[in-house]
Enzyme design. Structure first.
Site, PDB file in Angstrom:
ATOM      1  N   ARG A  86       0.869  -1.172   0.000  1.00  0.00           N
ATOM      2  CA  ARG A  86       0.000   0.000   0.000  1.00  0.00           C
ATOM      3  C   ARG A  86       0.906   1.221   0.000  1.00  0.00           C
ATOM      4  NH1 ARG A  86      -3.216  -3.047  -1.496  1.00  0.00           N
ATOM      5  NH2 ARG A  86      -5.159  -3.684  -0.530  1.00  0.00           N
ATOM      6  N   GLU A 115      -2.851   8.096  -4.080  1.00  0.00           N
ATOM      7  CA  GLU A 115      -3.527   7.690  -5.312  1.00  0.00           C
ATOM      8  C   GLU A 115      -4.919   8.309  -5.360  1.00  0.00           C
ATOM      9  OE1 GLU A 115      -3.654   3.425  -5.488  1.00  0.00           O
ATOM     10  OE2 GLU A 115      -1.506   3.262  -5.426  1.00  0.00           O
ATOM     11  N   HIS A 133      -1.592   0.155  -9.910  1.00  0.00           N
ATOM     12  CA  HIS A 133      -1.967  -0.768  -8.834  1.00  0.00           C
ATOM     13  C   HIS A 133      -2.416  -2.138  -9.368  1.00  0.00           C
ATOM     14  CE1 HIS A 133      -3.415  -0.746  -4.479  1.00  0.00           C
ATOM     15  NE2 HIS A 133      -3.340  -1.996  -4.879  1.00  0.00           N
TER      16      HIS A 133
END
Length: 172
Positions: A86, A115, A133
């Site tokens: 993450r 993001e 991602h």
């Protein structure tokens, strides 16, 4: 060294890389033997020893900015970093400094702290490879997703309710 870390370790064996890992819990000896992996009892010791750091942990209050200035300082000059965990696990301003100084030679980033607003530095820095991602996208996750869809359809046909409705509170 959860499911993703173990999958990464299996893939890296073809490169004849020595796998060392830090985790909240040490793997069972037979799994360590299968993966040819050595447990390192502290993150600090792992950082001092590794040439390539692959981060595969969940984002929790304890892992927020797990890798920041002090952690980069422990790493070997010219290390490589891969983050498919993450974004907020890495302190991005500290990563920028580590890239500029050469402490981190190259970084592969699948996730970012803010993001979808990615710091423009990472889009233009030649030492950084970015991708959308996508790190968790594998044959295994596709199969799990397909099975979940089928189970939802079956449940809906049998009970009138899917198992994992996004709008469960709206269903009668």
């Amino acid at each position: 060294m959860g499911d993703i870390g173990r999958d990464v370790a299996r893939k890296l064996r073809v490169f004849d890389m020595k796998i060392i890992y830090y985790n909240r819990r040490q793997l069972a000896p037979e799994l360590e033997k299968e993966l040819e992996a050595e447990y390192i009892p502290t993150l600090q010791e792992l950082l001092k020893r590794c040439d390539v750091l692959s981060i595969n942990c969940p984002l929790t209050p304890e892992t927020h900015h797990l890798i920041s200035g002090p952690e980069f300082a422990l790493m070997k000059h010219g290390s490589y970093l891969v983050n498919t965990a993450r974004g907020p696990v890495i302190d991005e301003p500290a990563l920028k400094e580590a890239l500029i100084s050469g402490k981190i030679k190259r970084a592969g980033l699948d996730v970012f702290e803010n993001e979808p607003d990615i710091d423009p530095f990472f889009r233009t820095c030649e030492q950084v490879t970015i991708q959308p991602h996508y790190g968790g996208f594998s044959i295994g996750t596709i199969r799990k997703g397909e099975q979940l869809v089928l189970n939802n359809i079956r449940s809906f046909l049998e009970t009138g309710k899917p198992l994992t409705a996004v709008n469960a509170d709206q269903l009668n």
